[in-house]
Each structure stands twice: as structure tokens, then as C-alpha cells.
Design an enzyme around this catalytic site. Structure first.
Site, PDB file in Angstrom:
ATOM      1  CB  THR A 294       1.044  52.643 -47.811  1.00 60.07           C
ATOM      2  OG1 THR A 294       1.144  52.898 -46.417  1.00 60.07           O
ATOM      3  CG2 THR A 294       1.795  53.773 -48.530  1.00 60.07           C
ATOM      4  CG  ASP A 295      -1.941  53.471 -43.303  1.00 58.50           C
ATOM      5  OD1 ASP A 295      -0.740  53.314 -43.614  1.00 58.50           O
ATOM      6  OD2 ASP A 295      -2.407  53.092 -42.208  1.00 58.50           O
ATOM      7  CD  GLU A 296       3.894  53.922 -43.744  1.00 57.70           C
ATOM      8  OE1 GLU A 296       4.876  54.673 -43.750  1.00 57.70           O
ATOM      9  OE2 GLU A 296       3.964  52.710 -43.449  1.00 57.70           O
TER      10      GLU A 296
ATOM     11  CE  LYS B  84       3.002  52.459 -52.479  1.00 56.28           C
ATOM     12  NZ  LYS B  84       3.063  51.315 -53.428  1.00 56.28           N
TER      13      LYS B  84
ATOM     14  CE1 TYR C 255       6.510  52.425 -49.162  1.00 57.14           C
ATOM     15  CE2 TYR C 255       5.556  53.056 -47.046  1.00 57.14           C
ATOM     16  CZ  TYR C 255       5.518  52.290 -48.202  1.00 57.14           C
ATOM     17  OH  TYR C 255       4.486  51.401 -48.409  1.00 57.14           O
TER      18      TYR C 255
END
Ligand code: NAD
Ligand code: TYD
Length: 353
Positions: free
Chosen positions: A133-135, A163, A159
Site C-alpha cells: 500500500t501507499d500508506e 505493511k 496497519y
């Protein structure tokens, strides 16, 4: 003739089910094995259409279980892995971080070790593709440049931290053990089959049922939105043409401030439901902000565009309308997901055969 046996993890989830649809139909020469624990987010009803296909199998299992994962790889001798299984909802990671560490980090290491064990000595034509994810890049200010593949990691929720940990480990296995890997980091996906805890399906369902729309803080946070099928085609392209050891950012070049997106959704819903203009917007309720709420995500997707020729194919207005229509037309799906009935499907269809 089957040419490759590919393990897709998390295939009963939102993005995974779209990817499985794409791969099973587009590549009859591949044998696709879907490994999924069927947590609350896993829904085999999303895969009904391809259930009986000869090049598809489902296995219920937990990537946290090291011995199980090792045994599975030995039995099936997979040629490639596309790893999507994860705990994926930020709010749940704030309420219960542990599960995110066990699945997203430990589960990923279990898969890496199992792949390494069966591929050791012959890594040719093998691939471990990690979907992320870009997060992991953290939070942008409004004036900042979008995330590039070289942007330093700065995760800020349990989260995104979990990741980020898994991304680092995947890359570490490339450098340390020569495991053939590729990683992609994608922005917010939207479309059919998304669990109605995420913004768009939750709000569509709430509007339909005239329930409040809980907008966190002032609704000023910005997300980049990509139609889920475009993410699946990006994964397809990276899987087949990506360079080993590389990372590809995937995004829609489509930033929306939450409140503007929500107002747009309200307008469409008024029209579709035949309600008076402004009726749905009255459900907007500003609530306490999410803890550590990242202000903005934005993706610079020039690398995948220039190197692999990928671009989103579905315009936002079209994808958005399609998505709203899908949730309105699939009332039964929404009902089964919100009542929990979908969780009986595995037992009914697979155990009682
Ligand atoms: P999802 O929550 O809809 O699906 C996750 C799937 O993983 C579910 O089917 C669940 O049953 C399965 N799973 C969870 N824990 C497991 C375990 N221990 N063992 C086996 N299976 C397990 O998630 P999603 O939105 O489809 O996201 C898929 C992947 O893409 C995730 O890795 C996520 O980080 C990444 N991603 C998501 C988005 C997005 O907008 N949704 C954007 C970029 C990247
Ligand atoms: P979400 O769909 O949870 O994705 P993510 O947090 O991974 O980006 O949320 C998208 C945006 O919408 C995010 O800024 C949080 C916000 N949001 C709300 O304002 N209310 C809600 O009820 C939810 C679920 C999200």
C-alpha cells in the site's frame, strides 16, 4: 496444458477476488491456488462464478501457521506467489494491532521462508510478488510532491507499520537470499466486493438505509482513488513484466478530499434513489477524528507508466457510477455481508460436498 502453478493469498478479499477473476479467466494455462483464512474480510461468494473452473482451487488456511505454510509449499511446489492476504483496515489496526503483526509480518515471513525452501538452488522463473500500500510512505502535506518509489518509509498507523515491515522483509529476502521478488504500493482502491467498513461501501450502504455518514474530523483528508480492476491489471503487468527486486507505485492520479468525495456520492445517491436533491447530504455527521489520521496520500505512478506502459483505464466518473450501481443492484450481497450469512458459504459449498 498447465505451465505455472501460482499461489494467490487473500484471494477471497476485495482486491484478491478481482485478481483471481482476471487470472483464472485470462490465463487458462495457469493453475491458480487461492489460499485464504476467510477472516471477516474473506468472502467466497465473490468467487462463485469461477468456483468450478478446472484451473482454480481454493484452500482454507492461515498464513500465520508456519508448519502449515511449509507443508503447503512442499505439496504444491508453486512456481510463483502473489501475496495479498493481510489485515487491511486502519481502524481495526488501532483497536487491535496484534493481529496485524501476526498476519502482515509473521505471515509474510512464513511465506517467504516456504518459497525459499522450495526454490533454493533453482530460482529461475520463480517470483514472489508482494502487494502493498501507499500508506507505508506516511502522510503528505497538501503542497508536497506525490510519493515516489524512492520516498522514505514513514508509516504512522499499526496497519501501515505492519505493511512497511512486510515490505522491508520481502526486499531483505531479495538482497540476502536472492529470492526473486517484486513489490507494488498502490493507493486506495474502490469498486465491487469491498467490505462495507471501508469508506465508500459503508457510506453507500448507510445512505441507502438513511443512516448517518460518520465523517472523521473535518473531512479534509485526501486520498487517491483507483478502480479495483485497474489495480488488478497493474498487478498482472508487474507480475509478467516487472524487474526483479524493483518496486512499482500504482495510483489513479485522482486525488479527492474526503468531504468532496462524500458530497459527490450523496448527489449520485439522491439521483439513483429518486430522493430530493440534498437529502443524502443531510446524513453527513462530523465525528471524532481517527487517531493519527494521515492527511494526504498521493502517488507518482510515472515509473510503471514509463517502464511497463500501465495506466488506469477506467475514468473516475465511470468507475464511481459503476461502483454505486453495483452495490445498489447487489442488495442481497450487502445484506449477507452485513448479517454475517456470507460466512456460512464455505461450510455449505465446500465441507458438505
Ligand atoms: P481485504 O481485507 O478485503 O482482504 C484480505 C484477505 O486476506 C481476506 O480474504 C482475508 O480472509 C485474508 N486473510 C487475512 N488474514 C489472513 C491470514 N492470516 N491467512 C490467510 N488469509 C488471510 O483486503 P484488500 O483490500 O483486498 O487488500 C488486499 C491487499 O492489498 C492487502 O495486502 C492490502 O494491504 C493491499 N492494498 C489494499 C488497498 C485497498 O485500497 N484496499 C490498497 C493498496 C494495497
Ligand atoms: P478507508 O476507506 O478506511 O481507507 P484508508 O484509511 O486506508 O485510506 O478511509 C478512507 C478515508 O475516509 C480516510 O481518510 C478515513 C475516512 N473515513 C471517514 O471519514 N469515515 C469512515 O467511516 C471511514 C471508514 C473512513
Amino acid at each position: 496444458m498447465i505451465t505455472r502453478k501460482i499461489l494467490i493469498t487473500g484471494g477471497a478479499g476485495f482486491i484478491g477476488s478481482h485478481l483471481i477473476h482476471l487470472f483464472v479467466k485470462k490465463y487458462p494455462q495457469y493453475h491458480i491456488v487461492n489460499l485464504d483464512k476467510l477472516t471477516y474480510a474473506g468472502n467466497l461468494e465473490n468467487l462463485k462464478e469461477i468456483e468450478g473452473k478446472p484451473n482454480y482451487d481454493f484452500i482454507k488456511g492461515d498464513i500465520q501457521d508456519e508448519a502449515f505454510v511449509q507443508q503447503l509449499f512442499k505439496e504444491h511446489n508453486f512456481d510463483a506467489v502473489i501475496h495479498l492476504a493481510a489485515e487491511s483496515h486502519v481502524d481495526r489496526s488501532i483497536a487491535n494491532p496484534h493481529e496485524f503483526i501476526f498476519t502482515n509480518i509473521v505471515g509474510t515471513v512464513n511465506l517467504l521462508n516456504a518459497a525459499r525452501a522450495i526454490w533454493e538452488g533453482n530460482m529461475e522463473d520463480r517470483l514472489f510478488y508482494h502487494v502493498s500500500t501507499d500508506e507505508v510512505y506516511g502522510s503528505l502535506e497538501m503542497e508536497d510532491e506525490p510519493f515516489k518509489e524512492t520516498t522514505a518509509y514513514d508509516p504512522r498507523s499499526p496497519y501501515s507499520a505492519s505493511k512497511a515491515g512486510s515490505d522491508h522483509l520481502v526486499r531483505a529476502y531479495f538482497h540476502t537470499f536472492g529470492l526473486p521478488i517484486v513489490v507494488s504500493n498502490c493507493s486506495n482502491n474502490y469498486g465491487p466486493y469491498q467490505f462495507p467498513e471501508k469508506l465508500l461501501p459503508l457510506f453507500i450502504n448507510n445512505i441507502k438505509n438513511s443512516r448517518p455518514l460518520p465523517v472523521y474530523g473535518k473531512g479534509e483528508n485526501v486520498r487517491d482513488w483507483l478502480y479495483v480492476e485497474d489495480h488488478a491489471t497493474a498487478i498482472d503487468m508487474i507480475f509478467h513484466k516487472g524487474t526483479l527486486g524493483e518496486t512499482y507505485n500504482v495510483g489513479g492520479n485522482n486525488e479527492w478530499q474526503n468531504i468532496k468525495l462524500i458530497r459527490k456520492l450523496c448527489e449520485i445517491m439522491d439521483r439513483k434513489l429518486g430522493r430530493e436533491e440534498g437529502a443524502s447530504a443531510q446524513l453527513i455527521t462530523f465525528v471524532k477524528d481517527r487517531a493519527g489520521h494521515d492527511l494526504r496520500y498521493a502517488i507518482d505512478a510515472s515509473k510503471i507508466r514509463n517502464e511497463l506502459g500501465w495506466e488506469p483505464s477506467i475514468k473516475f466518473d465511470e468507475g464511481f457510477e459503476r461502483t454505486v450501481d453495483w452495490y445498489l443492484e447487489n442488495e442481497e450481497w450487502l445484506k449477507r455481508v452485513t448479517t454475517g450469512d456470507y460466512q456460512k458459504y464455505y461450510e455449505q459449498q465446500y465441507l458438505n460436498r
